[in-house]
Motif scaffolding. Sequence first.
Motif, short mmCIF file in Angstrom:
data_model
loop_
_atom_site.label_atom_id
_atom_site.label_comp_id
_atom_site.label_asym_id
_atom_site.label_seq_id
_atom_site.Cartn_x
_atom_site.Cartn_y
_atom_site.Cartn_z
N ALA A 98 37.02 71.45 72.11
CA ALA A 98 36.10 72.72 72.19
C ALA A 98 37.17 73.98 71.80
N PHE A 99 38.63 73.70 72.14
CA PHE A 99 39.42 74.67 71.95
C PHE A 99 39.62 74.91 70.09
N VAL A 100 39.77 73.68 69.50
CA VAL A 100 39.81 73.76 68.22
C VAL A 100 38.47 74.33 67.34
N ASP A 101 37.41 73.94 67.99
CA ASP A 101 36.21 74.36 67.23
C ASP A 101 35.97 76.15 67.51
N ALA A 102 36.47 76.50 68.70
CA ALA A 102 36.33 77.88 68.78
C ALA A 102 37.40 78.47 68.05
N LEU A 103 38.68 78.49 67.90
CA LEU A 103 39.74 79.11 67.54
C LEU A 103 39.97 79.12 65.78
N LEU A 104 39.66 77.99 65.33
CA LEU A 104 39.94 77.97 63.88
C LEU A 104 39.00 79.30 63.06
N PRO A 105 37.88 79.55 63.56
CA PRO A 105 37.22 80.68 62.82
C PRO A 105 37.79 81.97 63.06
N VAL A 106 38.43 81.92 64.67
CA VAL A 106 39.24 83.32 64.98
C VAL A 106 40.33 83.52 64.15
N PHE A 107 41.15 82.24 63.84
CA PHE A 107 42.26 82.41 63.00
C PHE A 107 41.92 83.00 61.63
N ASP A 108 41.02 82.61 61.07
CA ASP A 108 40.44 82.70 59.81
C ASP A 108 40.13 84.43 59.72
N ALA A 109 39.62 84.79 60.81
CA ALA A 109 39.10 86.35 60.95
C ALA A 109 40.21 87.10 61.42
N PRO A 122 46.52 71.32 75.05
CA PRO A 122 46.93 71.21 73.48
C PRO A 122 46.17 71.62 72.54
N GLY A 123 44.64 71.88 72.95
CA GLY A 123 43.70 72.24 71.51
C GLY A 123 44.29 73.47 70.88
N PRO A 124 44.59 74.65 71.64
CA PRO A 124 44.98 75.84 70.60
C PRO A 124 46.06 75.64 69.97
N GLY A 125 47.14 74.40 70.25
CA GLY A 125 48.29 74.21 69.59
C GLY A 125 47.78 73.36 68.30
N LEU A 126 46.69 72.53 68.41
CA LEU A 126 46.38 71.53 67.53
C LEU A 126 45.75 72.58 66.36
N ALA A 127 45.01 73.52 66.82
CA ALA A 127 44.27 74.47 65.95
C ALA A 127 45.31 75.29 65.10
#
Length: 390
Positions: A98-109, A122-127
């Motif tokens: 859930a964190f990876v799916d949400a944060l990868l687009p945030v990191f792009d923008a 760990p999800g945000p760290g994986l992203a």
Amino acid sequence: MRVLFSSLSAYGHFFQLLPLAVAARERGDEVLFATGEVRHSLLSQLGLTPVVAGRSTDEVVGEAVAAVRAKHPDFDELPQEQTLELISTKFSRLMPQAFVDALLPVFDANRPDLVVHGGYCPGPGLAAAVAGIPALCHGTGRARADNDEIMARSVVVLRDYAAELGVELPEAYPTFLGNTYLDICPPSMQNTHFLATADRVELRPVPFNPPAELPGWVLTRERDRPLVYLTMGTESDSVEMLRHAIGGLSRLDADVLVATGKLAVEVLGEVPDNVVVESWVPQADLLPYTDLVVHHGGNGTTFSAMSAGRPQLFLQNRPGPDQLLNAEMVCAAGAADRLLFEEVTAEAVATRARALLAEESRREAATAIATEIAGMPSPEATAALLKSFT
């Protein structure tokens, strides 16, 4: 510098990261905080930019239970240990994803220079690893042993998911992803193997609550007898446990303040004259006025009471791994006692609480812990180091 903090939205995880996030913002960094929307109003009040990420623990647990039930028609007949293992295994995939799916687009923008993720989030760290962004792991309590059964089960699932993302996890403490670990646990109470092997930076745990006023009577009461604070956490729905605890604590020559969390105050009915029941109190502000903290063992309450130098009585409310670990840790330091779920009665609570209030050695042990914590680097000092990790 732009820093993104991220954690589970549960108080015991979320509040642990806020002091450093606020300190970074006060230094002039642009600070984003990615978590569930339930915490976004407070984040905005603190001058932090909220980002939607993750899901509520209850929601993910519910989905995990539904998925397990679908695969195991005999779910209700399975031993509790097995059902918890199955649910935990499913949870260990759903929440990081859930964190990876949400944060990868945030990191792009809006790419941050640094990501700081909660110890068991760990999800945000994986992203961050997928996006090539440096990351730190912010501890939320004592590090669990590498061979801990719960950790071992979740790590298998986490490794598989990380491999799908192209991320390789370290052999030791893989949940922390090999990132430098901001350690809020006093060294004397930390896992000795972790102390010897981890890349740690000490960080003082600072009790935190939203700005609020204490009940007036707490400030004006005569200090001629103890004040005992009772909470079973913000998420507990155990009316019976609270009634046992109130029944025991009310027998003491003490004032008792109870915070019911999500339970309505009315469900407890009439209480003894020396007991005051509130739905919520600003815990960090309250603790300096207390003489004993009786609680479930959540990370937030445990570490806040440790920082305030208060003896603690742990009441096991449910089979939560962090709660048991925290109770063992503080009891081993001589500053607490505990009752397991099946041991909790009004008489047992009264006996243990009375002893904790009477024994000078317990107060001395609690004071020693607080002194050690006070000597750890402050969030402000640690915020000044964040740039060096980019």
